[in-house]
Design a protein around this motif. Structure first.
Motif, short mmCIF file in Angstrom:
data_model
loop_
_atom_site.label_atom_id
_atom_site.label_comp_id
_atom_site.label_asym_id
_atom_site.label_seq_id
_atom_site.Cartn_x
_atom_site.Cartn_y
_atom_site.Cartn_z
N ASN A 284 8.81 4.47 0.49
CA ASN A 284 8.26 5.66 -0.28
C ASN A 284 9.33 6.52 -0.64
O ASN A 284 10.15 7.18 0.04
CB ASN A 284 7.14 6.25 0.36
CG ASN A 284 6.33 7.35 -0.32
OD1 ASN A 284 5.94 6.76 -1.39
ND2 ASN A 284 6.17 8.52 0.04
N ASN B 133 0.87 -0.62 -1.80
CA ASN B 133 1.68 -1.23 -0.67
C ASN B 133 0.88 -2.14 0.15
O ASN B 133 0.62 -1.97 1.52
CB ASN B 133 2.14 -0.03 0.42
CG ASN B 133 2.99 -0.47 1.29
OD1 ASN B 133 3.81 -1.36 0.94
ND2 ASN B 133 3.46 0.27 2.29
N LYS C 291 4.10 4.21 -9.23
CA LYS C 291 3.00 4.16 -8.19
C LYS C 291 2.71 2.74 -8.14
O LYS C 291 2.20 1.97 -8.98
CB LYS C 291 2.03 5.03 -8.27
CG LYS C 291 2.15 6.50 -7.63
CD LYS C 291 0.85 7.23 -7.52
CE LYS C 291 1.24 8.55 -7.16
NZ LYS C 291 -0.16 9.41 -6.71
N LEU D 186 3.08 3.59 -2.79
CA LEU D 186 4.76 4.13 -2.90
C LEU D 186 4.80 4.64 -4.08
O LEU D 186 4.38 4.36 -5.13
CB LEU D 186 5.41 2.77 -2.34
CG LEU D 186 5.22 2.07 -1.26
CD1 LEU D 186 6.38 0.97 -1.12
CD2 LEU D 186 5.42 2.83 -0.17
N GLU D 187 5.54 5.71 -3.96
CA GLU D 187 5.89 6.39 -5.12
C GLU D 187 7.57 6.08 -5.39
O GLU D 187 8.18 6.57 -4.63
CB GLU D 187 5.59 7.90 -5.36
CG GLU D 187 6.06 8.34 -6.64
CD GLU D 187 5.47 9.75 -6.78
OE1 GLU D 187 4.47 10.39 -7.16
OE2 GLU D 187 6.31 10.83 -5.99
N TYR E 201 3.67 2.38 6.58
CA TYR E 201 3.72 2.83 5.27
C TYR E 201 2.52 3.35 4.64
O TYR E 201 1.51 2.84 5.12
CB TYR E 201 4.59 2.21 4.31
CG TYR E 201 5.76 1.61 4.85
CD1 TYR E 201 7.06 2.27 4.65
CD2 TYR E 201 6.03 0.49 5.49
CE1 TYR E 201 8.24 1.86 5.12
CE2 TYR E 201 6.99 -0.12 6.07
CZ TYR E 201 8.08 0.59 6.00
OH TYR E 201 9.54 0.28 6.41
#
Length: 664
Positions: A476, A412, A409, A399-400, A395
């Motif tokens: 995500n 991660n 946001k 992450l969004e 990933y």
């Protein structure tokens, strides 16, 4: 190194940077089909000025300059431009906060995972508030990157697992870890200035553990100590995760400074001498006044032993402070871990066998090839770990996630769950738990009656429009929709919900209602009306056998009474659907005494002499000789003999004191 970069799939190339307090280490490698990471090129540069303090970037331009030099050097070695990079945030920038949160709950509700997770979220938010409240003015905002439950409590008693229990109070003791936004923001600013896209970001302790400690060892309680120039950073692991971070400001520079003071050397000469202590047995050097020295490593170490002991003592103190006990083992990394005698001293202060304190260098790393000589040491654990972590991560660094239409946001640094996102956005965890509706109150025969409201619906969580829960792992771009838990309805009872107007018994097969008359707020009511808040309900009820017999003028002297087939000899409380039989008593075979008998009794305070013809005089016979109207009840009938409750068939004796009255 024998690799033709032009023939390598660009997506398999990993460029990692370890931006430390004194040096910046960069390396480039590729991962083959078997999962082996092969290092193609590496570069180490020292900061020209103090651009970094304790792992925190203070001079953006200064750090960007060194990073650019490292990047360009690596590009010249591989003959290709680098545009993506893996980095790590300093573990020493993390803060931990331990909190206890208690919550009153409905004792009738079974504790489920949703209630437990909501409690943990509340504790994490409390920790967030404490971090924000206690931070130095001007510091960046902190956000939670992980937490560990230390203990659960049920009604203030320790319990291993709350799930499935019932109680009136639950609690959690939780350790949360936070990272300041400025650490990540400053790293991204530097990368942007040298035209590098961050493809993965991790934490330095996590990167180091990924290569220094095998996965099958991470379930143990271990301490990883990264001894750098300015600080010694500590990560405590247990059950496969990092549960605490600590730092001591004593590190390698303390040893260098002590050598410089002891032998009158400048800093660079003292640093060189320190590095060579575990490489050579004898050392020749000249101090700043021109005196030549020729000493063994043991002689130099003896002269600075107090400083080494102090370093070991401070590290041990921090480990014990955050772990509450000695760990199973300690792994040392970083350039400062090469200081001779340090592992043995640290083991001694922790009460561990010396074999339990181990220096980890790159020779212990599995599935990595082509490690150059300049990276053969504990100082290179972290930069290699950053690269390996980037390979293992499926990933992106951030992450969004969309929560109820709002984009969020988050870092991660682990597999992110729905609960992690809710903590970050400050979602009220109590909105996840259904609430009971307001209580309803009325009065029945003068006594307060409370009816609890209904339980509401629990919160509904959807990820990408599919039902989910707080433990759901996120990717995500996932979209979360949360419908808050609801409050239950207030009870709206009808009369028959409160008064069982159908309560009855069967007297010789005839149905007989026990509820005689119902009055609501002073008015007689026959229908099943809706009852309002604070209404007053009054009703008459035949409760006992004696009251029933009096209602029907049944003489117990002449009859035998049976309830549900069992003969009864005294008064008793009636139950719904009781079957009552009344049978005429049979004449006795024995000859009856035709003479008169007398008995002297005190009835309701009055002496009374009663003549009777039977063999014995029982309590129920009294009513043939006194004026007491049983057909119009005025409360609860009380029958007493000598201060004790009487039975209707009880035989009386001369001098007995009788009390018969209505109790209201």
């Amino acid at each position: 190194m024998g690799y033709k970069f032009s023939n390598i799939d660009k997506e398999r190339v990993i460029f990692s940077l370890d931006i430390g307090t004194r040096t910046v280490i960069g390396l480039v490698g590729v991962c083959d089909e078997k999962g082996i990471f092969k290092i193609i090129a590496s570069e180490i540069r020292e900061h020209e000025e103090r651009s970094m303090y304790d792992g925190q970037i203070h001079d953006i331009n200064g750090v960007a300059k060194i990073v650019k030099e490292v990047k360009q050097s690596l590009e010249s070695k591989i003959g290709k431009e680098l545009d993506k990079v893996a980095i790590a945030a300093a573990g020493r920038a993390l803060k931990t906060c331990r909190v206890r949160v208690d919550r009153d709950i409905d004792i009738g509700t079974e504790i489920d995972k949703t209630i437990i997770e909501s409690l943990e979220m509340e504790a994490m938010q409390k920790a967030q508030e404490l971090i924000e409240t206690n931070k130095v003015i001007g510091e960046s905002k902190y956000y939670c990157v992980g937490y560990t439950v230390v203990n659960y409590y049920l009604d203030d008693n320790f319990i291993e697992n709350l799930e499935g229990h019932r109680g009136s109070k639950i609690g959690v003791d939780l350790l949360a870890t936070f990272l300041p936004h400025v650490v990540v923001d400053s790293l991204y600013t530097v990368m942007n200035r040298v035209n590098l896209e961050v493809i993965n970001i991790t934490l330095e302790p996590i990167a180091a553990i990924n290569v220094a400690i095998k996965k099958n060892l991470r379930l143990l309680n271990l301490a990883l100590v990264d001894i750098g120039a300015g600080t010694s950073d500590i990560a405590i692991t247990k059950d496969g995760t990092i549960v605490a971070y600590a730092m001591t400001s004593i590190a390698g520079d303390e040893i260098t400074e002590q050598i410089a003071k002891t032998y009158l050397l400048d800093y660079d000469a003292a640093e060189k001498l320190k590095i060579n202590l575990n490489k050579e047995t004898k050392h020749k050097f000249t101090d700043i006044v021109g005196i030549e020295h020729e000493l063994t490593s043991e002689e130099i170490l003896d002269s600075i032993i107090e400083t080494i002991e102090n370093l070991a003592k401070e590290i041990a103190k921090r480990i014990l402070e955050y772990n509450d006990k000695s760990p199973s083992a300690v792994f040392l990394i970083g350039g400062g871990s090469n200081i001779p005698r340090l592992p043995e001293l640290l083991a001694n202060f922790l009460g561990l066998p010396k074999e339990r304190v181990v220096i980890r260098d790159t020779s212990s790393i599995e599935n990595v090839e082509g490690i150059p000589e300049e990276l053969n040491g504990p100082h290179a654990i972290t930069p290699i770990g950053i690269a390996i972590t980037a390979i293992q991560s499926k990933y992106k660094d951030f992450l969004e996630i969309i929560v109820n239409g709002k984009k969020v946001k988050l870092l991660n640094s682990k597999r992110v769950k729905v609960s992690d996102v809710l903590v970050l956005i400050g979602y009220n965890p109590r909105n996840l738990i259904p609430k009971r509706g307001d209580n309803f109150k009325c009065f029945i025969n003068g006594k307060e009656k409370i009816i609890k409201g209904e339980i509401g619906e629990p919160a509904k969580i959807f990820v990408n429009r599919r039902p989910a829960n707080l433990e759901h792992k996120l990717d995500n771009g996932d979209e979360i929709i949360i419908e808050a838990a609801t409050k239950g309805k207030k009870a709206v009872p009808r009369l028959y919900d409160l008064v069982n107007v159908n309560k009855c018994v069967f007297l010789n097969g005839e149905k007989m209602n026990l509820i005689k008359k119902v009055i609501v707020n002073g008015k007689s009511v026959d229908d099943n009306v809706i009852i309002n808040e604070n209404d007053e309900i009054v009703y008459d009820e035949i409760k006992t056998l004696f009251e029933l017999l009096a209602e029907r003028n049944i003489n117990t002297e002449e009859n035998e009474i049976f309830i549900n087939g069992n003969k009864v000899s005294g008064d008793c409380e009636l139950k719904n659907n009781d079957e009552i039989s009344v049978e005429i008593k049979k004449e006795k075979d024995a000859e009856k005494n035709s003479g008169h008998n007398t008995i002297t009794l005190k009835i309701n305070g009055e002496d009374k002499v009663i003549s009777y013809e039977k063999d014995s005089f029982i309590f129920v016979d009294i009513f043939d000789y006194i004026d007491f109207d049983l057909s119009k009840p005025m409360g609860m009938l009380k029958l007493e003999v000598n201060g004790k409750k009487a039975e209707l068939m009880q035989e009386l004796k001369n001098g007995d004191i009788i009390n018969i009255y209505w109790a209201k």
